[in-house]
Design a protein around this motif. Structure first.
Motif, PDB file in Angstrom:
ATOM      1  N   ASN A 605      21.294  22.803   5.946  1.00 13.74           N
ATOM      2  CA  ASN A 605      21.840  24.101   5.559  1.00 13.74           C
ATOM      3  C   ASN A 605      23.330  23.902   5.287  1.00 13.74           C
ATOM      4  OD1 ASN A 605      22.851  26.705   5.411  1.00 13.74           O
ATOM      5  ND2 ASN A 605      21.962  27.393   7.343  1.00 13.74           N
ATOM      6  N   THR A 606      23.643  23.414   4.092  1.00 16.67           N
ATOM      7  CA  THR A 606      25.018  23.033   3.761  1.00 16.67           C
ATOM      8  C   THR A 606      25.946  24.234   3.721  1.00 16.67           C
ATOM      9  OG1 THR A 606      24.043  21.272   2.425  1.00 16.67           O
ATOM     10  CG2 THR A 606      26.391  21.650   2.152  1.00 16.67           C
ATOM     11  N   ALA A 607      25.396  25.417   3.454  1.00 13.75           N
ATOM     12  CA  ALA A 607      26.201  26.639   3.458  1.00 13.75           C
ATOM     13  C   ALA A 607      26.477  27.131   4.877  1.00 13.75           C
ATOM     14  CB  ALA A 607      25.492  27.737   2.663  1.00 13.75           C
ATOM     15  N   ASN A 608      25.823  26.542   5.879  1.00 18.35           N
ATOM     16  CA  ASN A 608      25.958  26.983   7.277  1.00 18.35           C
ATOM     17  C   ASN A 608      25.588  28.458   7.444  1.00 18.35           C
ATOM     18  OD1 ASN A 608      27.006  24.434   8.312  1.00 18.35           O
ATOM     19  ND2 ASN A 608      28.889  24.928   7.216  1.00 18.35           N
ATOM     20  N   TYR A 609      24.704  28.927   6.579  1.00 19.48           N
ATOM     21  CA  TYR A 609      24.301  30.337   6.560  1.00 19.48           C
ATOM     22  C   TYR A 609      23.506  30.697   7.807  1.00 19.48           C
ATOM     23  CZ  TYR A 609      21.639  34.461   4.914  1.00 19.48           C
ATOM     24  OH  TYR A 609      21.055  35.694   4.779  1.00 19.48           O
ATOM     25  N   VAL A 610      23.796  31.878   8.360  1.00 16.16           N
ATOM     26  CA  VAL A 610      23.064  32.388   9.516  1.00 16.16           C
ATOM     27  C   VAL A 610      22.758  33.866   9.290  1.00 16.16           C
ATOM     28  CG1 VAL A 610      23.089  32.836  11.990  1.00 16.16           C
ATOM     29  CG2 VAL A 610      24.176  30.768  11.105  1.00 16.16           C
ATOM     30  N   ASN A 611      21.478  34.215   9.383  1.00 19.06           N
ATOM     31  CA  ASN A 611      21.051  35.608   9.343  1.00 19.06           C
ATOM     32  C   ASN A 611      19.856  35.723  10.291  1.00 19.06           C
ATOM     33  OD1 ASN A 611      19.280  37.900   8.496  1.00 19.06           O
ATOM     34  ND2 ASN A 611      20.927  38.256   7.013  1.00 19.06           N
ATOM     35  N   PRO A 612      19.989  36.451  11.392  1.00 16.38           N
ATOM     36  CA  PRO A 612      18.918  36.506  12.396  1.00 16.38           C
ATOM     37  C   PRO A 612      17.567  36.934  11.831  1.00 16.38           C
ATOM     38  CG  PRO A 612      20.929  37.448  13.287  1.00 16.38           C
ATOM     39  CD  PRO A 612      21.180  37.209  11.831  1.00 16.38           C
ATOM     40  N   GLU A 613      17.554  37.897  10.909  1.00 13.64           N
ATOM     41  CA  GLU A 613      16.282  38.357  10.353  1.00 13.64           C
ATOM     42  C   GLU A 613      15.659  37.282   9.465  1.00 13.64           C
ATOM     43  OE1 GLU A 613      12.988  40.827   9.444  1.00 13.64           O
ATOM     44  OE2 GLU A 613      14.380  40.592  11.123  1.00 13.64           O
ATOM     45  N   PHE A 614      16.467  36.622   8.672  1.00 11.71           N
ATOM     46  CA  PHE A 614      15.970  35.513   7.852  1.00 11.71           C
ATOM     47  C   PHE A 614      15.397  34.420   8.748  1.00 11.71           C
ATOM     48  CE2 PHE A 614      16.376  31.476   5.645  1.00 11.71           C
ATOM     49  CZ  PHE A 614      15.943  31.757   4.357  1.00 11.71           C
ATOM     50  N   ASP A 615      16.100  34.093   9.825  1.00 12.65           N
ATOM     51  CA  ASP A 615      15.637  33.045  10.735  1.00 12.65           C
ATOM     52  C   ASP A 615      14.328  33.441  11.412  1.00 12.65           C
ATOM     53  OD1 ASP A 615      17.893  31.665  10.033  1.00 12.65           O
ATOM     54  OD2 ASP A 615      18.990  32.068  11.890  1.00 12.65           O
ATOM     55  N   ARG A 616      14.208  34.725  11.772  1.00 15.31           N
ATOM     56  CA  ARG A 616      12.966  35.198  12.398  1.00 15.31           C
ATOM     57  C   ARG A 616      11.791  35.058  11.438  1.00 15.31           C
ATOM     58  NH1 ARG A 616       9.546  39.335  12.530  1.00 15.31           N
ATOM     59  NH2 ARG A 616      10.621  40.414  10.829  1.00 15.31           N
ATOM     60  N   LEU A 617      12.005  35.460  10.196  1.00 18.63           N
ATOM     61  CA  LEU A 617      10.939  35.359   9.197  1.00 18.63           C
ATOM     62  C   LEU A 617      10.602  33.904   8.896  1.00 18.63           C
ATOM     63  CD1 LEU A 617      12.086  38.194   6.773  1.00 18.63           C
ATOM     64  CD2 LEU A 617      10.019  38.194   8.198  1.00 18.63           C
ATOM     65  N   TYR A 618      11.606  33.047   8.928  1.00 18.81           N
ATOM     66  CA  TYR A 618      11.350  31.621   8.684  1.00 18.81           C
ATOM     67  C   TYR A 618      10.423  31.056   9.759  1.00 18.81           C
ATOM     68  CZ  TYR A 618      12.146  26.615   8.202  1.00 18.81           C
ATOM     69  OH  TYR A 618      11.964  25.260   8.056  1.00 18.81           O
ATOM     70  N   ARG A 619      10.684  31.413  10.999  1.00 17.89           N
ATOM     71  CA  ARG A 619       9.824  30.925  12.083  1.00 17.89           C
ATOM     72  C   ARG A 619       8.404  31.465  11.940  1.00 17.89           C
ATOM     73  NH1 ARG A 619      14.853  31.376  14.871  1.00 17.89           N
ATOM     74  NH2 ARG A 619      14.487  33.575  15.354  1.00 17.89           N
ATOM     75  N   LYS A 620       8.293  32.685  11.462  1.00 17.20           N
ATOM     76  CA  LYS A 620       6.967  33.259  11.229  1.00 17.20           C
ATOM     77  C   LYS A 620       6.256  32.528  10.093  1.00 17.20           C
ATOM     78  CE  LYS A 620       4.660  37.650  10.118  1.00 17.20           C
ATOM     79  NZ  LYS A 620       4.862  39.098   9.836  1.00 17.20           N
ATOM     80  N   LEU A 621       6.995  32.210   9.054  1.00 19.07           N
ATOM     81  CA  LEU A 621       6.430  31.540   7.881  1.00 19.07           C
ATOM     82  C   LEU A 621       5.805  30.197   8.236  1.00 19.07           C
ATOM     83  CD1 LEU A 621       6.583  31.507   4.538  1.00 19.07           C
ATOM     84  CD2 LEU A 621       8.385  29.840   5.002  1.00 19.07           C
ATOM     85  N   GLN A 622       6.395  29.512   9.197  1.00 16.98           N
ATOM     86  CA  GLN A 622       5.989  28.142   9.486  1.00 16.98           C
ATOM     87  C   GLN A 622       4.539  28.019   9.942  1.00 16.98           C
ATOM     88  OE1 GLN A 622       9.377  27.223  12.151  1.00 16.98           O
ATOM     89  NE2 GLN A 622       9.833  25.564  10.741  1.00 16.98           N
ATOM     90  N   SER A 623       3.987  29.075  10.488  1.00 20.28           N
ATOM     91  CA  SER A 623       2.606  28.996  10.973  1.00 20.28           C
ATOM     92  C   SER A 623       1.603  29.578   9.982  1.00 20.28           C
ATOM     93  CB  SER A 623       2.477  29.723  12.316  1.00 20.28           C
ATOM     94  OG  SER A 623       2.713  31.114  12.154  1.00 20.28           O
ATOM     95  N   LEU A 624       2.082  30.018   8.826  1.00 22.59           N
ATOM     96  CA  LEU A 624       1.200  30.690   7.872  1.00 22.59           C
ATOM     97  C   LEU A 624       0.638  29.720   6.838  1.00 22.59           C
ATOM     98  CD1 LEU A 624       3.287  33.941   7.199  1.00 22.59           C
ATOM     99  CD2 LEU A 624       1.307  33.683   8.717  1.00 22.59           C
ATOM    100  N   GLU A 625      -0.660  29.832   6.616  1.00 25.04           N
ATOM    101  CA  GLU A 625      -1.285  29.116   5.516  1.00 25.04           C
ATOM    102  C   GLU A 625      -1.023  29.897   4.225  1.00 25.04           C
ATOM    103  OE1 GLU A 625      -2.821  26.289   5.844  1.00 25.04           O
ATOM    104  OE2 GLU A 625      -3.458  26.135   7.942  1.00 25.04           O
ATOM    105  N   ASP A 626      -1.207  29.235   3.075  1.00 26.11           N
ATOM    106  CA  ASP A 626      -1.040  29.928   1.799  1.00 26.11           C
ATOM    107  C   ASP A 626      -1.966  31.138   1.738  1.00 26.11           C
ATOM    108  OD1 ASP A 626       0.732  27.972   1.181  1.00 26.11           O
ATOM    109  OD2 ASP A 626      -0.496  26.999  -0.356  1.00 26.11           O
ATOM    110  N   GLY A 627      -1.396  32.285   1.395  1.00 23.32           N
ATOM    111  CA  GLY A 627      -2.172  33.513   1.324  1.00 23.32           C
ATOM    112  C   GLY A 627      -1.248  34.710   1.191  1.00 23.32           C
ATOM    113  N   PRO A 628      -1.795  35.920   1.134  1.00 19.78           N
ATOM    114  CA  PRO A 628      -0.974  37.124   0.936  1.00 19.78           C
ATOM    115  C   PRO A 628       0.101  37.315   1.996  1.00 19.78           C
ATOM    116  CG  PRO A 628      -3.298  37.613   0.592  1.00 19.78           C
ATOM    117  CD  PRO A 628      -3.234  36.227   1.141  1.00 19.78           C
ATOM    118  N   ALA A 629      -0.218  37.021   3.259  1.00 25.65           N
ATOM    119  CA  ALA A 629       0.764  37.215   4.329  1.00 25.65           C
ATOM    120  C   ALA A 629       1.967  36.299   4.130  1.00 25.65           C
ATOM    121  CB  ALA A 629       0.116  36.960   5.688  1.00 25.65           C
TER     122      ALA A 629
END
Length: 731
Positions: A605-629
């Motif tokens: 993360n070269t921009a050193n960007y931090v956004n708690p909501e973005f980070d929360r969604l990223y963690r959620k994304l990691q367990s999702l298979e390809d699909g609508p969710a």
């Protein structure tokens, strides 16, 4: 004297071409290419995460998986692994769960990866033993190394089999405080126990270094074999077990990166000895692996040579691919043993123009292995001139092009007080307005759609690239509402008036600080030395900022210095690119994931960007298979960063390679990093064409020789006249 003059003339005439290679090199079964600027900074698989480094790292080391060189969409294939492993899932009590179990029930995902039998390390003195089985070179004392600067200067070289424990050791290294490990933050979130292992190694390292000088170059060997890692175990020599926290489908892609390639502990022990650092003996000059090639010559900033690994496993060229590959001749070598070439030689050429000229003369088989824009550059030259088109066709240059998952972007350092996040809500609002104004003003469609077409691409509207699941990039009606708008059904960049309003909100009307009246000066940290060919791009960018009254100061360094600046958080606005590691949106979204901040955790993360909501969604994304969710979460994340504008987005670049007619099996593919093992060179055709294309121009040297002869005759006459005069005076 006559003989000496003739010898000089002959030498001059014999060396009158501009080939960068030794005489006769074109007849060898060798692939020749260039690299720009300096040598790669990291060749250690744990640390390496830059495209110029991947040219070597992925040919020398072998991750468990790789990518099929021809299939699109990209398909995983086994490399060091015997087969691709399907994960199985366990609950908190260790009970096996069905594959479709809800995420809430899954405590662990387990990958049992079978390791190929018979894999061997390339030869190295670190493996050499005496008759008693003791290591010959693991107990060197100060001065023992002498002037050795290459592993091949040692008398004894040896190898051993690659085993599952070497992959365990590799994962442990990501926790070492003595290495730059750019994906440590990612891995520690998934590999069970790795986060705690980091703390453990920090304590053990501190104890070991207590009382030693802080600037000690050759730190004592930190033997990671002493401490087990719960999430990585060698069940036996040929079965690697990796335990992850919960479901993480993207792990299969990480197994195709060099970060999971095997590492022999012997190399760490060897390179930790006295004098190694001073003699440039380390992983970053002399890496070792079980891949098809090994580094056999390393001359800093001048020349690198990879030679075929004599212990490389039996491996063959694929017999299948994508539609059209057979017609393109890409399956002609079906079933043949690889690698085809004996050596890969990379020479340092500082600028793009001489690289292009050497390629046109046939002295380079391809310009640069890691750059996917050379085919675009040469294609633009061809399309702009009938004469150039005829010239290229006559020489048979191959310029295969595709749209790939790569991007170039301009980013803002989130830690910077002016363009970053800001310390107070008011400052955050102002800084965001400034970033948005700049993002509107930079006309990427003009710059890299119409002006710099040799590096061309499509303007980006977010962080998710086209060509991966869930991306809407380039689809009708899809655009970034911060930078663009819909006019008569057509997406257009917002007018400068919108940017001017944002500049007022930011407190810089007309580019001047509303409180002090001083002009706003921003620093652009550029990752290359500004050559004449790059100056035009930087001048164009300066003009984009000038639209808003902002003065842009170019702070250019070479790439290694730029990396150092970024690690220290000393950058403000920067230019960066990303070649996907794997074909999934996560590999781009993680570039803005807070825990991956480059200047904090050495992540990407070269921009050193931090956004708690973005980070929360990223963690959620990691367990999702390809699909609508998953697609919905991706869209939410894209909307967040569009508003925050930690990047000015840049463009999705076209991907095209350039090969000589005598180079076979070249196909663009950004995640295929081990391309050299599949390339084949017809050295006989190359030698013929190089001779045909580069007729010696004799007259300058003949004129020089004639001039030298005239000087010699005049000098001889003067000497004789003086001798005669001296003789007469003495009579």
């Amino acid at each position: 004297m006559k003989f000496s003059l003739a010898a000089v003339a002959f030498t001059l005439l014999a060396g009158c071409d501009n080939s960068p290679h030794p005489h006769g090199a074109e007849r060898e079964n060798t692939l020749y290419m260039a690299f720009a600027e300096r040598s790669p900074r990291y060749l250690d698989p744990t640390s390496s995460y830059a495209a110029p480094e991947s040219t070597y790292v992925y040919e020398i080391s072998e991750p468990p998986y790789g990518y099929h060189p021809l299939k699109r969409p990209y398909a995983l294939i086994p490399r060091a692994a015997e087969a691709l492993a399907k994960p199985y899932y366990l609950d908190a009590q260790g009970r096996r769960l069905p594959d479709d179990a809800p995420d809430a029930q899954i405590a662990e995902a387990v990958y049992d990866v079978p390791i190929r039998r018979g894999l061997k390390w390339s030869p190295h003195p670190a493996f050499a033993k005496d008759a008693k089985g003791d290591y010959l070179y693991h107990h060197l004392k100060p001065g023992d190394l002498g002037d050795k600067r290459s592993p091949f200067e040692f008398e004894h070289l040896a190898t051993r089999e690659v085993v599952a424990e070497d992959f365990v050791y590799a994962l442990k290294r990501h926790a070492s405080p003595r290495l730059e490990a750019p994906v440590a933050a990612v891995f520690s979130e998934h590999v069970i126990g790795l986060h705690d292992y980091m703390a453990l190694l920090k304590r053990e390292s501190d104890k070991q270094l207590a009382g030693l000088p802080e600037n000690l170059a050759d730190k004592p060997f930190l033997d990671l074999r002493k401490w087990p890692l719960a999430g990585a175990v060698a069940v036996n020599d040929h079965l690697l077990r990796i335990r992850l926290k919960g479901r993480y489908p993207q792990w299969q892609y990480w197994l195709a990166t060099a970060f999971t390639a095997s590492i022999p502990w012997e190399l760490d022990a060897f390179y930790a000895q006295p004098g190694m650092a001073a003699n440039s003996m380390s992983w970053n000059q002399w890496p070792v692996g079980s891949g098809p090639f090994m580094m056999t010559e390393y001359v800093q900033d001048r020349r690198h040579v990879m030679s075929r690994n004599p212990h490389y496993r039996p491996d063959t060229y694929p017999c299948d691919g994508s539609p059209g590959d057979a017609e393109a001749g890409l399956l002609a070598d079906c079933g043949k043993r690889v690698p085809f070439i004996e050596k890969v030689v990379a020479i340092n050429v500082k600028e793009k123009v001489p690289i292009k000229e050497l390629f046109k003369q046939g002295y380079l088989d391809l310009p640069e292995m890691d750059r996917t824009d050379w085919g675009v550059t040469l294609g633009v030259d061809r399309d702009d001139s009938d004469d150039v088109e005829a010239f290229y066709e006559a020489r048979g240059f191959k310029l295969p092009m595709t749209v790939d998952i790569t991007n170039w972007y301009m980013g803002f350092n989130w830690m910077d007080p002016v363009v970053g996040k800001g310390d107070t809500p008011e400052q955050q609002r102002r800084n965001r307005a400034l970033r948005q104004a700049i993002s509107i003003a930079i006309d990427w469609e003009e710059g890299y759609g119409r002006i710099f077409r040799d590096k061309g691409g499509d303007a980006a509207h977010g962080i998710i690239p086209p060509g991966v699941f869930g991306s809407k990039e380039g689809q009708p009606g899809e655009f970034n509402p911060v930078t663009h708008r819909l006019v008569n059904g057509k997406v257009e960049r917002r007018p400068l008036e919108d940017a001017f309003k944002l500049m007022q909100e930011a407190g810089y009307p007309g580019g001047r600080d509303v409180k002090t009246g001083k002009p706003l000066v921003l620093n652009y940290d550029f990752q290359r030395v500004v050559t004449p060919e790059l100056r035009a791009e930087n001048d164009w960018l300066v003009r984009q900022f000038a639209k808003l009254g902002i003065q842009l100061d170019i702070r250019a360094t070479d790439y290694n210095q730029f990396q150092e600046k970024v690690l220290k958080g000393k950058h403000q606005i920067f230019w960066w690119g990303w070649f996907a590691d794997y074909p999934d949106a996560e590999n781009f979204l993680f570039l803005l994931y807070g825990p991956n901040a480059k200047s904090v955790t050495q992540g990407e993360n070269t921009a050193n960007y931090v956004n708690p909501e973005f980070d929360r969604l990223y963690r959620k994304l990691q367990s999702l298979e390809d699909g609508p969710a998953k697609a919905q979460v991706m869209a939410q994340m894209n909307d967040i960063v569009r508003q925050d504008a930690p990047w000015a987005w840049g463009y999705w670049s076209y991907s095209a390679l350039a090969f000589q007619h005598w180079v076979y099996n070249g196909k663009p593919g950004v995640v295929v990093r081990d391309r050299a093992r599949y390339l084949r060179v017809d050295a006989q055709e190359r030698a013929q064409k190089v001779a045909e294309w580069n007729h010696p121009v004799w007259w300058p040297l003949l004129a020089l020789a004639a001039g030298g002869l005239a000087v010699f005759i005049a000098t001889r006459r003067a000497w004789r006249a003086r001798e005669t005069a001296t003789a007469l005076a003495g009579t």
